[in-house]
Design a protein around this motif. Structure first.
Motif, PDB file in Angstrom:
ATOM      1  N   ARG A   1      48.307  33.118  51.686  1.00  0.00           N
ATOM      2  CA  ARG A   1      48.114  34.398  50.976  1.00  0.00           C
ATOM      3  C   ARG A   1      49.420  35.160  50.795  1.00  0.00           C
ATOM      4  O   ARG A   1      49.465  36.375  50.947  1.00  0.00           O
ATOM      5  N   LEU A   2      50.480  34.435  50.469  1.00  0.00           N
ATOM      6  CA  LEU A   2      51.762  35.072  50.233  1.00  0.00           C
ATOM      7  C   LEU A   2      51.818  35.733  48.863  1.00  0.00           C
ATOM      8  O   LEU A   2      52.621  36.631  48.639  1.00  0.00           O
TER       9      LEU A   2
ATOM     10  N   ILE B   1      50.308  37.938  45.784  1.00  0.00           N
ATOM     11  CA  ILE B   1      49.363  39.012  45.500  1.00  0.00           C
ATOM     12  C   ILE B   1      48.378  38.500  44.449  1.00  0.00           C
ATOM     13  O   ILE B   1      48.772  38.114  43.350  1.00  0.00           O
TER      14      ILE B   1
ATOM     15  N   GLU C   1      44.352  39.309  53.795  1.00  0.00           N
ATOM     16  CA  GLU C   1      45.692  39.581  54.308  1.00  0.00           C
ATOM     17  C   GLU C   1      46.486  38.294  54.435  1.00  0.00           C
ATOM     18  O   GLU C   1      45.941  37.238  54.730  1.00  0.00           O
ATOM     19  N   ALA C   2      47.792  38.417  54.239  1.00  0.00           N
ATOM     20  CA  ALA C   2      48.682  37.267  54.421  1.00  0.00           C
ATOM     21  C   ALA C   2      48.551  36.778  55.854  1.00  0.00           C
ATOM     22  O   ALA C   2      48.264  37.549  56.768  1.00  0.00           O
TER      23      ALA C   2
ATOM     24  N   ASP D   1      55.505  39.689  54.064  1.00  0.00           N
ATOM     25  CA  ASP D   1      54.993  40.565  53.015  1.00  0.00           C
ATOM     26  C   ASP D   1      54.542  39.729  51.834  1.00  0.00           C
ATOM     27  O   ASP D   1      55.151  38.712  51.511  1.00  0.00           O
ATOM     28  N   GLN D   2      53.479  40.176  51.181  1.00  0.00           N
ATOM     29  CA  GLN D   2      53.007  39.480  49.991  1.00  0.00           C
ATOM     30  C   GLN D   2      53.937  39.814  48.825  1.00  0.00           C
ATOM     31  O   GLN D   2      54.525  40.895  48.766  1.00  0.00           O
TER      32      GLN D   2
ATOM     33  N   TYR E   1      57.191  34.733  43.506  1.00  0.00           N
ATOM     34  CA  TYR E   1      56.909  33.501  44.246  1.00  0.00           C
ATOM     35  C   TYR E   1      57.368  32.282  43.450  1.00  0.00           C
ATOM     36  O   TYR E   1      57.939  31.353  43.999  1.00  0.00           O
TER      37      TYR E   1
END
Length: 189
Positions: A109-110, A112, A142-143, A161-162, A168
């Motif tokens: 979940r990196l 968004i 959540e990441a 942090d995302q 990415y």
């Protein structure tokens, strides 16, 4: 008797001995009598740790590790559990023509969720064999950090942090062309 050697150096050397037996302790006590109390304390501490480790059965270790993994994974549903399994990531990477490392960022979940282009989300869900809604719900969580990373951490591990999908993607320049092709396709094979 050696007087010029620091206590810390003697204790370090003693703790690194392959055989921390009473004979080893006696040898150190003859050479470093000024450190009798500290060497005796360390000897007992090392043996206590060794005995505790030997007393712990494999079943106890497995149960403790399973509890740790359950805590690290959290209360995700079964669909989410299998969403990014090793096999599904491998299959999705092959079907999409991207690397498993690229997909791992989604697993962790990196990215968004709101920044992922709808066509990419659709293609990814299809490749994972899940609905878009299931994938989107998962990505909105959540990441997280991998269990192995958390287990190896010296301190309290924190998830990164995302970041946006675009940011990415910059981490994976080799994936850009393939993802552009996926965005141009309509998701049908």
């Amino acid at each position: 008797m050696k007087r010029g050697v620091a206590l810390e150096d003697v204790l370090d050397a003693f703790s690194m001995e392959e055989d921390v037996s009473t004979q080893t302790l006696e040898r150190y006590l003859r050479v470093y009598p000024q450190y009798v109390e500290a060497l005796s304390d360390l000897f007992h501490e090392l043996n206590l740790v060794r005995f505790e480790a030997e007393a712990t059965s494999d079943a106890e270790v497995k149960a403790a590790f399973q509890d740790f993994e359950t805590d690290a994974v959290g209360d995700r549903g079964q669909d989410e559990e299998s969403l990014f399994s090793k096999d599904s990531i491998k299959r999705a990477a092959k079907n999409l023509g991207v690397s498993r490392a690229f997909l791992a960022g989604f697993r962790d979940r990196l990215v968004i969720a709101a920044t992922v282009p709808p066509r990419i989300l659709k293609q990814l869900a299809k490749a994972l064999g899940q609905s878009e809604k299931t994938l989107e719900t998962y990505l909105r969580g959540e990441a997280s950090i991998g269990t192995a990373v958390a287990f190896k951490s010296d301190g309290q591990p924190r998830p990164p942090d995302q970041i946006s999908f675009e940011a990415y993607l910059k981490s994976f320049p080799d994936e850009a062309d393939q993802l552009a092709r996926l965005m141009d396709s309509d998701g049908r094979d």
